[in-house]
Design a protein around this motif. Structure first.
Motif, PDB file in Angstrom:
ATOM      1  N   ARG A   1       0.796  -1.377  -0.117  1.00 52.49           N
ATOM      2  CA  ARG A   1      -0.133  -0.084   0.169  1.00 52.49           C
ATOM      3  C   ARG A   1       0.820   0.847  -0.124  1.00 52.49           C
ATOM      4  NH1 ARG A   1      -5.299   1.948   1.753  1.00 52.49           N
ATOM      5  NH2 ARG A   1      -5.224   3.777   2.699  1.00 52.49           N
ATOM      6  N   PRO A   2       0.638   1.453  -0.870  1.00 54.96           N
ATOM      7  CA  PRO A   2       1.298   3.215  -1.203  1.00 54.96           C
ATOM      8  C   PRO A   2       1.085   4.236   0.430  1.00 54.96           C
ATOM      9  CG  PRO A   2      -0.720   3.901  -2.176  1.00 54.96           C
ATOM     10  CD  PRO A   2      -0.552   2.474  -1.952  1.00 54.96           C
ATOM     11  N   ALA A   3       2.315   5.256   0.928  1.00 57.49           N
ATOM     12  CA  ALA A   3       1.935   5.544   2.547  1.00 57.49           C
ATOM     13  C   ALA A   3       0.915   7.013   1.405  1.00 57.49           C
ATOM     14  CB  ALA A   3       3.243   6.440   2.369  1.00 57.49           C
ATOM     15  N   LEU A   4       0.534   7.677   2.213  1.00 57.52           N
ATOM     16  CA  LEU A   4      -0.680   8.664   2.255  1.00 57.52           C
ATOM     17  C   LEU A   4       0.185   9.763   3.042  1.00 57.52           C
ATOM     18  CD1 LEU A   4      -4.223   6.258   2.444  1.00 57.52           C
ATOM     19  CD2 LEU A   4      -2.494   6.882   0.507  1.00 57.52           C
ATOM     20  N   ASP A   5      -0.153  10.859   2.659  1.00 59.91           N
ATOM     21  CA  ASP A   5      -0.179  11.938   3.026  1.00 59.91           C
ATOM     22  C   ASP A   5      -1.164  12.449   4.175  1.00 59.91           C
ATOM     23  OD1 ASP A   5       2.018  12.911   2.056  1.00 59.91           O
ATOM     24  OD2 ASP A   5       1.273  14.207   0.577  1.00 59.91           O
ATOM     25  N   ALA A   6      -1.059  13.413   5.049  1.00 61.74           N
ATOM     26  CA  ALA A   6      -2.913  13.694   5.638  1.00 61.74           C
ATOM     27  C   ALA A   6      -3.486  14.160   5.400  1.00 61.74           C
ATOM     28  CB  ALA A   6      -1.247  13.618   7.336  1.00 61.74           C
ATOM     29  N   ARG A   7      -2.939  15.060   4.482  1.00 66.56           N
ATOM     30  CA  ARG A   7      -3.473  15.644   3.497  1.00 66.56           C
ATOM     31  C   ARG A   7      -3.632  15.779   1.913  1.00 66.56           C
ATOM     32  NH1 ARG A   7      -6.273  20.445   6.767  1.00 66.56           N
ATOM     33  NH2 ARG A   7      -7.654  20.121   8.045  1.00 66.56           N
ATOM     34  N   PRO A   8      -3.772  16.391   1.237  1.00 63.22           N
ATOM     35  CA  PRO A   8      -3.474  16.561  -0.211  1.00 63.22           C
ATOM     36  C   PRO A   8      -2.772  17.826  -0.144  1.00 63.22           C
ATOM     37  CG  PRO A   8      -5.838  15.583  -0.393  1.00 63.22           C
ATOM     38  CD  PRO A   8      -5.965  15.383   1.287  1.00 63.22           C
ATOM     39  N   LEU A   9      -3.418  18.598   0.413  1.00 64.31           N
ATOM     40  CA  LEU A   9      -3.366  19.956   0.361  1.00 64.31           C
ATOM     41  C   LEU A   9      -3.512  20.152   1.998  1.00 64.31           C
ATOM     42  CD1 LEU A   9      -5.232  21.875  -2.257  1.00 64.31           C
ATOM     43  CD2 LEU A   9      -2.246  21.388  -2.077  1.00 64.31           C
ATOM     44  N   LYS A  10      -2.447  21.057   2.234  1.00 61.50           N
ATOM     45  CA  LYS A  10      -1.943  21.491   3.843  1.00 61.50           C
ATOM     46  C   LYS A  10      -3.572  21.991   4.247  1.00 61.50           C
ATOM     47  CE  LYS A  10       3.298  21.425   3.813  1.00 61.50           C
ATOM     48  NZ  LYS A  10       3.896  22.410   4.103  1.00 61.50           N
ATOM     49  N   LYS A  11      -4.119  22.835   3.436  1.00 65.63           N
ATOM     50  CA  LYS A  11      -5.518  24.122   4.646  1.00 65.63           C
ATOM     51  C   LYS A  11      -5.815  22.943   3.517  1.00 65.63           C
ATOM     52  CE  LYS A  11      -3.107  25.094   7.953  1.00 65.63           C
ATOM     53  NZ  LYS A  11      -3.125  25.029   9.352  1.00 65.63           N
ATOM     54  N   ARG A  12      -7.719  23.551   4.036  1.00 71.00           N
ATOM     55  CA  ARG A  12      -8.635  23.227   3.449  1.00 71.00           C
ATOM     56  C   ARG A  12     -10.156  25.107   3.303  1.00 71.00           C
ATOM     57  NH1 ARG A  12      -8.509  16.987   4.279  1.00 71.00           N
ATOM     58  NH2 ARG A  12      -9.082  17.248   6.444  1.00 71.00           N
ATOM     59  N   VAL A  13     -10.223  25.551   2.541  1.00 71.88           N
ATOM     60  CA  VAL A  13     -11.585  26.082   2.866  1.00 71.88           C
ATOM     61  C   VAL A  13     -12.922  26.049   1.963  1.00 71.88           C
ATOM     62  CG1 VAL A  13     -12.596  28.626   1.870  1.00 71.88           C
ATOM     63  CG2 VAL A  13     -10.190  28.034   3.322  1.00 71.88           C
ATOM     64  N   GLY A  14     -13.849  25.678   2.978  1.00 71.80           N
ATOM     65  CA  GLY A  14     -14.729  25.711   1.983  1.00 71.80           C
ATOM     66  C   GLY A  14     -15.525  26.811   2.001  1.00 71.80           C
ATOM     67  N   LEU A  15     -16.155  26.507   0.806  1.00 71.14           N
ATOM     68  CA  LEU A  15     -17.040  28.330  -0.015  1.00 71.14           C
ATOM     69  C   LEU A  15     -18.702  27.583   0.033  1.00 71.14           C
ATOM     70  CD1 LEU A  15     -16.262  31.134  -0.623  1.00 71.14           C
ATOM     71  CD2 LEU A  15     -15.685  29.648  -3.059  1.00 71.14           C
ATOM     72  N   ILE A  16     -19.709  27.934   0.199  1.00 75.49           N
ATOM     73  CA  ILE A  16     -20.363  28.148   0.275  1.00 75.49           C
ATOM     74  C   ILE A  16     -21.553  29.421  -0.538  1.00 75.49           C
ATOM     75  CG2 ILE A  16     -23.175  27.717   1.100  1.00 75.49           C
ATOM     76  CD1 ILE A  16     -22.021  26.054   3.156  1.00 75.49           C
ATOM     77  N   ILE A  17     -21.760  29.258  -2.355  1.00 75.26           N
ATOM     78  CA  ILE A  17     -22.068  30.169  -3.363  1.00 75.26           C
ATOM     79  C   ILE A  17     -23.723  29.785  -3.864  1.00 75.26           C
ATOM     80  CG2 ILE A  17     -19.814  30.660  -3.874  1.00 75.26           C
ATOM     81  CD1 ILE A  17     -19.829  28.939  -5.749  1.00 75.26           C
ATOM     82  N   LEU A  18     -24.236  30.645  -4.572  1.00 72.82           N
ATOM     83  CA  LEU A  18     -25.496  30.917  -4.833  1.00 72.82           C
ATOM     84  C   LEU A  18     -25.159  29.968  -5.795  1.00 72.82           C
ATOM     85  CD1 LEU A  18     -25.772  32.857  -2.817  1.00 72.82           C
ATOM     86  CD2 LEU A  18     -27.095  33.761  -4.052  1.00 72.82           C
ATOM     87  N   ALA A  19     -26.608  29.173  -6.673  1.00 73.17           N
ATOM     88  CA  ALA A  19     -26.040  29.092  -7.630  1.00 73.17           C
ATOM     89  C   ALA A  19     -26.393  29.214  -8.955  1.00 73.17           C
ATOM     90  CB  ALA A  19     -27.819  27.916  -8.188  1.00 73.17           C
ATOM     91  N   THR A  20     -26.544  31.020  -9.236  1.00 70.46           N
ATOM     92  CA  THR A  20     -26.403  31.719  -9.735  1.00 70.46           C
ATOM     93  C   THR A  20     -25.111  32.992  -9.825  1.00 70.46           C
ATOM     94  OG1 THR A  20     -27.381  33.344  -8.361  1.00 70.46           O
ATOM     95  CG2 THR A  20     -28.953  32.136  -9.974  1.00 70.46           C
ATOM     96  N   ASP A  21     -24.026  31.870  -8.748  1.00 69.90           N
ATOM     97  CA  ASP A  21     -22.728  33.330  -8.883  1.00 69.90           C
ATOM     98  C   ASP A  21     -22.086  33.200  -9.510  1.00 69.90           C
ATOM     99  OD1 ASP A  21     -20.358  34.128  -7.574  1.00 69.90           O
ATOM    100  OD2 ASP A  21     -20.806  33.969  -5.501  1.00 69.90           O
ATOM    101  N   HIS A  22     -21.293  34.170 -10.516  1.00 66.90           N
ATOM    102  CA  HIS A  22     -20.598  33.786 -11.785  1.00 66.90           C
ATOM    103  C   HIS A  22     -19.324  34.275 -11.035  1.00 66.90           C
ATOM    104  CE1 HIS A  22     -22.554  33.258 -15.184  1.00 66.90           C
ATOM    105  NE2 HIS A  22     -23.560  34.245 -14.130  1.00 66.90           N
ATOM    106  N   THR A  23     -19.011  34.967 -10.166  1.00 69.32           N
ATOM    107  CA  THR A  23     -17.693  35.669  -9.316  1.00 69.32           C
ATOM    108  C   THR A  23     -17.339  34.963  -8.458  1.00 69.32           C
ATOM    109  OG1 THR A  23     -18.584  37.763 -10.065  1.00 69.32           O
ATOM    110  CG2 THR A  23     -16.576  37.768  -9.236  1.00 69.32           C
ATOM    111  N   THR A  24     -17.672  34.308  -7.604  1.00 73.19           N
ATOM    112  CA  THR A  24     -17.269  34.091  -6.125  1.00 73.19           C
ATOM    113  C   THR A  24     -16.318  32.936  -6.452  1.00 73.19           C
ATOM    114  OG1 THR A  24     -18.374  34.307  -4.788  1.00 73.19           O
ATOM    115  CG2 THR A  24     -16.829  33.197  -4.072  1.00 73.19           C
ATOM    116  N   GLU A  25     -16.171  32.553  -7.207  1.00 68.41           N
ATOM    117  CA  GLU A  25     -15.036  31.107  -7.315  1.00 68.41           C
ATOM    118  C   GLU A  25     -13.829  31.455  -8.173  1.00 68.41           C
ATOM    119  OE1 GLU A  25     -15.887  26.184  -8.308  1.00 68.41           O
ATOM    120  OE2 GLU A  25     -17.429  27.759  -9.069  1.00 68.41           O
ATOM    121  N   PRO A  26     -14.248  32.384  -9.120  1.00 68.67           N
ATOM    122  CA  PRO A  26     -12.619  32.879 -10.008  1.00 68.67           C
ATOM    123  C   PRO A  26     -11.767  33.445  -9.374  1.00 68.67           C
ATOM    124  CG  PRO A  26     -15.232  32.921 -11.096  1.00 68.67           C
ATOM    125  CD  PRO A  26     -15.241  32.232  -9.770  1.00 68.67           C
ATOM    126  N   ASP A  27     -13.203  34.222  -8.164  1.00 70.51           N
ATOM    127  CA  ASP A  27     -11.968  35.030  -7.525  1.00 70.51           C
ATOM    128  C   ASP A  27     -11.568  34.552  -6.330  1.00 70.51           C
ATOM    129  OD1 ASP A  27     -12.622  37.287  -8.709  1.00 70.51           O
ATOM    130  OD2 ASP A  27     -13.944  38.229  -7.306  1.00 70.51           O
TER     131      ASP A  27
END
Length: 259
Positions: free
Chosen positions: A13-39
């Motif tokens: 079994r390959p060795a696994l990192d604790a996380r794929p990335l060190k930090k994780r930010v969740g983002l809840i956005i509106l279904a109609t949002d064009h801007t937040t995700e690219p920002d």
């Protein structure tokens, strides 16, 4: 008929990192949002910070009632972002809804799915950003109608700010708000900023103010705080990233201010 391809199972079994990335930010956005995700992909995501997005239903027009109707979706949306795993922060990316629903109510709804997570709302991030910049008397520019802007004015005065001027553009569809060009925002900001204001706050996560931050600050001669700038800045600082990013304006050079 060809014989099936032989598939060899690796014995270790390959060795696994604790996380794929060190930090994780969740983002809840509106279904109609064009801007937040690219920002957020431009300002927050990196080789150390991942941004993970969930969208929730929203029905235009942008009115206090329609904004308030999103509250029941927040817990489910938070639960869908890397289920069972901890996040370093979650941002609910709607300024006007955060004002109408309330910062504490949003935090409770998100923490029902992600206990103890740091919750970022754009208006509270804006308050902290303005305080970090030493601003007390501010100008405010929103894309909203007067009806939707009124709670925003009350929010900032309730947090101790003196509003030198408040300008609303009268739009009621967040998809139209996203279509205001960054160049147009520079001129709108110039006209909306009072001579005696310490800073300008541009509301709405749909508005592309972060793309024009440097040009706006040059035009108005004082700091800019926008919804997405403030939210991105808060998320970066909560992830322990204090790297100055002057290319995104003065706020992105500041340490976070609490309270």
């Amino acid at each position: 008929m060809k014989s099936p391809v032989e598939i060899r199972l690796h014995p270790v079994r390959p060795a696994l990192d604790a996380r794929p990335l060190k930090k994780r930010v969740g983002l809840i956005i509106l279904a109609t949002d064009h801007t937040t995700e690219p920002d957020f992909q431009r300002m927050v995501a990196s080789e150390n910070i991942g941004v993970y997005v969930a969208r929730i239903p929203f029905a235009n027009p942008v009115t206090p009632d329609n904004l308030r109707a999103m509250q029941p979706s927040l817990t489910e949306a938070a639960a869908l972002i890397l289920p069972g795993e901890e996040l370093d922060a979650i941002c609910y990316s709607c300024t006007s809804a955060s004002v109408v629903i309330g910062d504490a109510e949003i935090e409770a709804a998100i923490q029902a799915a992600k206990p103890g997570v740091s919750v970022v709302t754009p208006p509270l991030a804006g308050v902290r950003g303005l305080k970090a910049l030493g601003a007390r008397r501010i100008s405010v520019l929103t894309p909203y109608t007067v009806e939707t802007s009124r709670p925003m004015a009350d929010y900032f005065t309730g947090h101790g700010f003196d509003i030198a001027s408040f300008t609303a553009l009268g739009l009621d569809d967040d998809r139209d708000m996203a279509r205001i060009s960054p160049a147009a925002l520079v001129e709108l900001a110039r006209g909306a900023t009072s001579n005696d204001a310490d800073a300008l706050f541009i509301s709405c996560t749909a508005v592309r103010a972060a793309l024009a931050a440097i040009d706006i600050e040059k035009a108005i001669g004082r700091p800019l705080v926008s919804s997405n700038l403030a939210s991105a800045w808060s998320c970066l600082r909560l992830c322990g990233d204090n790297t100055p990013r002057p290319e995104f304006g003065r706020l992105m050079t500041m340490p976070i201010a609490r309270g």
